[in-house]
Design an enzyme around this catalytic site. Structure first.
Site, short mmCIF file in Angstrom:
data_model
loop_
_atom_site.label_atom_id
_atom_site.label_comp_id
_atom_site.label_asym_id
_atom_site.label_seq_id
_atom_site.Cartn_x
_atom_site.Cartn_y
_atom_site.Cartn_z
N TYR A 277 -10.05 37.28 54.75
CA TYR A 277 -8.60 36.81 55.40
C TYR A 277 -8.84 37.95 56.45
CZ TYR A 277 -6.79 37.43 50.13
OH TYR A 277 -7.11 36.19 49.11
N CYS B 92 -24.73 43.01 51.65
CA CYS B 92 -26.32 42.16 52.28
C CYS B 92 -25.55 40.92 52.49
CB CYS B 92 -27.76 41.98 51.11
SG CYS B 92 -28.20 43.60 50.22
N1 LLP Z 1 5.07 35.55 43.92
C1 LLP Z 1 4.53 34.03 44.24
C2 LLP Z 1 4.23 32.82 42.86
C3 LLP Z 1 2.22 34.64 44.06
O1 LLP Z 1 2.20 33.24 44.12
C4 LLP Z 1 2.41 35.63 45.15
C5 LLP Z 1 1.60 36.03 45.23
C6 LLP Z 1 3.83 36.38 45.02
C7 LLP Z 1 5.00 36.34 44.13
C8 LLP Z 1 3.65 37.96 45.49
O2 LLP Z 1 3.13 37.80 47.15
P1 LLP Z 1 3.70 39.28 47.85
O3 LLP Z 1 4.86 39.49 48.02
O4 LLP Z 1 2.49 40.04 47.51
O5 LLP Z 1 3.07 38.75 49.47
N2 LLP Z 1 -4.97 38.18 48.16
C9 LLP Z 1 -4.33 37.66 49.80
C10 LLP Z 1 -2.57 37.65 48.65
C11 LLP Z 1 -1.85 36.78 47.85
C12 LLP Z 1 -0.97 36.33 47.36
C13 LLP Z 1 -1.29 35.12 46.23
N3 LLP Z 1 -0.02 34.92 45.51
C14 LLP Z 1 -3.89 39.32 50.28
O6 LLP Z 1 -4.42 40.13 49.68
O7 LLP Z 1 -3.81 39.48 51.41
#
Ligand code: LLP
Length: 420
Positions: A317, A342
């Site tokens: 990202y 790599c």
């Molecule tokens: N609820 C649902 C249905 C979700 O899909 C997600 C995150 C959350 C709650 C929690 O969202 P948060 O509060 O953490 O923003 N890997 C990415 C983030 C992916 C988020 C996926 N869904 C990153 O490292 O930025």
């Protein structure tokens, strides 16, 4: 922040990070229980103006049992997206009634597991899923408590890969079709349809799209009630962003709580929240050691022993994580910080002014408690980094380094083993 300089050395709570590097090795994830409790309390306090609510930690952000156990103790439930997360949440002591099962593609095996475990709520993503869940629960003589996830079609103004409510997003049922799909699902015998759910994206720092989405949910609650549906629950998802660098402040969580309280006044529902990042991001760092400093154009390369397999966010990202020397430094330089993998994508920072680092120095990637260890892989046959839990002056290695061949034992097809 519970990661602070003391006597010229960066500490996690009361423990100097060089001590942790000595015992656990590097790279290693280091978590501060103090910071975790503080962030959780901050979120709960911000939501205090909302009378009727449940907070379910989105455990995909950090599924470590110590995180879950701590949050369970503070009254959090869990937002889960797989059978694996269901097992993890229950094993860590989260009550089944406090679990909401989200996820775009739940299998019927996972739905059945969750029914048998007695999870509190299913967030349905499409009509067919509701039919399958209804059949499974009817066969058990049950009615599954469920919400319909809608896509409010609001641009969250965040990175495209973590936006979930654009018109072409795979998540939920389009706003425009919500009333008709809801009607069909509400008629199914095995479902106890209680309301709607949404989640518009992650790392959202601007409250405007969140406000717009809440308003859309409000319109839908009225429209559904007009159709005679009893709406008792609305899940507003997660998504609140944190500050990864000084010049980009995170979301104003207090303003968020006030906004939700104001916008939902008179809805007469119980609200559900699914924060992930906000609760854990600041509670973790990735501790690393400099392998080499290599001359480079236009900037020197600092090659560290952590790589994109340990922390994927910059590669995926273009995410920013501050890079800080563990030993206080008064000198800085412009460098490109890379891992050993790599691929050119294995770059944590390009041409960034950072503390002057030298061979064998320790450094941290800050705010790595969310979507850090959770997304690690063994690419390049690298081990999964250990995780270390710090609480005050105590620390413990709470997951060991795991070699790639242990994570996934592989073997030759049997005919390649035959001799002659
Ligand atoms: N609820 C649902 C249905 C979700 O899909 C997600 C995150 C959350 C709650 C929690 O969202 P948060 O509060 O953490 O923003 N890997 C990415 C983030 C992916 C988020 C996926 N869904 C990153 O490292 O930025």
């Amino acid at each position: 922040m519970s990661f602070k300089m003391r006597d010229g050395v960066l500490h996690a709570d009361g423990v100097p990070l060089p001590k942790i590097a000595e015992v656990a090795g590097t790279p290693a994830y280091v978590y501060s229980a103090t910071q975790l409790r503080a962030s959780a309390a901050q979120f709960q306090a911000a939501l205090a103006p909302i009378p009727c609510k449940q907070i379910m930690f989105a455990m995909k952000a950090n599924p470590h049992p110590a995180v879950l156990r701590t949050l369970a103790g503070l009254g959090f439930g869990a937002d889960i997206v797989s059978g694996g997360e269901l097992k993890g949440a229950l094993a860590a002591g989260i009550a089944a009634e406090g679990i909401v099962f989200s996820g775009v593609g739940k299998t019927s095996v996972e739905l059945a597991m969750a029914l048998d475990a007695g999870v509190g709520r299913f967030n349905l993503e499409l009509e067919r899923e509701g039919e399958v869940l209804s059949a499974l629960s009817s066969a058990r003589g049950m009615r599954a408590p469920a919400l319909l996830r809608i896509n409010p079609m609001v641009d969250a103004h965040t990175h495209a890969k973590i936006s979930t409510a654009l018109t072409d997003s795979k998540f939920g049922v389009p706003f425009t079709e919500a009333v008709s799909t809801y009607g069909k699902l509400a008629a199914l015998p095995g479902l106890d349809l209680q309301g709607i759910a949404m989640h518009i994206g992650s790392q959202i720092t601007d409250l405007a799209p969140l406000t717009a989405a809440v308003r859309r949910a409000g319109q839908l609650v009225s429209a559904l009630r007009k159709e005679g549906h009893a709406i008792t629950h609305v899940d507003l998802g997660g998504g609140l962003g944190v500050s990864y660098r000084e010049e980009d402040p995170g979301a104003d969580v207090v303003a968020y709580g006030l906004m939700v309280a104001r916008e939902t006044q008179g809805w007469d529902v119980s609200l559900l929240f699914e924060p992930g990042r906000f609760i854990v991001a600041n509670a973790g760092v990735l501790l690393t050691r400099v392998l080499w400093v290599k001359p480079g154009q236009p900037h020197p390369f600092v090659i560290v022993d952590a790589a994109m397999n340990d922390l994927m966010r910059p590669a995926l990202y273009d995410a920013w994580h501050e890079i800080l020397a563990v030993r206080e430094s008064s000198d800085s330089f412009i460098a490109t910080v890379v891992g050993p993998i790599c691929e050119s994508g294995d770059t944590f920072a390009r041409g960034r002014s950072i503390d002057r680092l030298q061979e064998a120095d320790l450094a941290v990637f800050a705010n790595a408690g969310a979507y850090g260890a959770a997304m690690a892989s063994t690419y390049n046959a690298r081990a999964l980094a250990p995780e270390v839990w710090v609480d005050g002056d105590r620390f413990d290695i709470v997951s060991p380094l795991v070699e790639a061949d242990v994570v996934r034992p592989q073997r030759l097809p049997h005919w390649m083993l035959e001799v002659g």
